[in-house]
Design a protein around this motif. Sequence first.
Motif, mmCIF file in Angstrom:
data_model
loop_
_atom_site.group_PDB
_atom_site.id
_atom_site.type_symbol
_atom_site.label_atom_id
_atom_site.label_comp_id
_atom_site.label_asym_id
_atom_site.label_seq_id
_atom_site.Cartn_x
_atom_site.Cartn_y
_atom_site.Cartn_z
ATOM 1 N N ALA A 78 0.833 -1.208 0.000
ATOM 2 C CA ALA A 78 0.000 0.000 0.000
ATOM 3 C C ALA A 78 0.864 1.253 0.000
ATOM 4 N N TYR A 79 0.572 2.143 -0.931
ATOM 5 C CA TYR A 79 1.154 3.486 -0.917
ATOM 6 C C TYR A 79 0.048 4.443 -0.485
ATOM 7 N N VAL A 80 0.165 4.947 0.735
ATOM 8 C CA VAL A 80 -0.843 5.843 1.309
ATOM 9 C C VAL A 80 -0.223 7.230 1.456
ATOM 10 N N TYR A 81 -0.949 8.247 1.037
ATOM 11 C CA TYR A 81 -0.437 9.611 1.161
ATOM 12 C C TYR A 81 -1.546 10.557 1.638
ATOM 13 N N TRP A 88 -6.680 11.195 3.326
ATOM 14 C CA TRP A 88 -5.793 10.093 2.980
ATOM 15 C C TRP A 88 -6.286 9.446 1.685
ATOM 16 N N CYS A 89 -5.326 9.027 0.849
ATOM 17 C CA CYS A 89 -5.642 8.279 -0.360
ATOM 18 C C CYS A 89 -4.722 7.058 -0.410
ATOM 19 N N MET A 90 -5.199 5.980 -1.044
ATOM 20 C CA MET A 90 -4.418 4.750 -1.072
ATOM 21 C C MET A 90 -4.239 4.216 -2.481
ATOM 22 N N ALA A 102 1.896 2.503 -9.570
ATOM 23 C CA ALA A 102 0.858 2.253 -8.571
ATOM 24 C C ALA A 102 -0.508 2.557 -9.171
ATOM 25 N N VAL A 103 -1.522 1.976 -8.551
ATOM 26 C CA VAL A 103 -2.906 2.181 -8.962
ATOM 27 C C VAL A 103 -3.658 2.849 -7.818
ATOM 28 N N LEU A 104 -4.175 4.041 -8.077
ATOM 29 C CA LEU A 104 -4.980 4.754 -7.091
ATOM 30 C C LEU A 104 -6.373 4.134 -7.037
ATOM 31 N N LEU A 105 -6.831 3.817 -5.829
ATOM 32 C CA LEU A 105 -8.183 3.300 -5.645
ATOM 33 C C LEU A 105 -9.121 4.482 -5.478
#
Length: 210
Positions: A78-81, A88-90, A102-105
């Motif tokens: 998981a790349y969370v920012y 927050w986005c993951m 990466a794929v943004l959900l």
Amino acid sequence: MTQPPATGADLAGLVDLLTGPVVPAARGLLGCRLAAGGVTVRITEVEAYAGTAGDPASHAYRGRTPRNAVMFGPAGHAYVYFTYGMHWCMNVVTGPDGEAAAVLLRAGEVVDGLDAARARRPAVRRDVDLARGPARLCATLGIDRAAYGVDLLGDGPVRLRPADAPVPEALIEAGPRVGVTGAHDVPWRFWIAGDPTVSAYRRHVPRTRR
């Protein structure tokens, strides 16, 4: 309804998907299940970001930093920012080690834990809006900085599992990514056609100085 545990073969297929190119991985994530904080969502909208491979919209476009380090692998983490000082986005990391992608959900349908989801977002009037947008999705699942770097294919606090059945190609639509400041027209946003949980498209509009 609680989803049955994934088999080794199911997870092996997901590993193969995520270690491949980012665009097929993004499309393949549609319909997958993401569980955290007592809530499970079915992923209905995603965006692909190709990292340093000529994608100026990616957080990794200018190289590795402490913030984006997890994007460089391994896949399935998981790349969370944090964005706009409040949300927050993951993302799901994809591709071979060392090639940031990466794929943004972007959105999902709550399929389990609806009461917990409603409790986290009491102001939401319609259930289809609970996880409609990347920040809303994280809020509904209770995802924050603690999820950064988590192995999503393990048994940790945030878990990604395969779809019950692949989304038919005829139901997958594509278009430009939302609000990006570069590569505006690259059609790397994918969503399930007709699904009410998919978010609205908004093109980035530069702020003008007065």
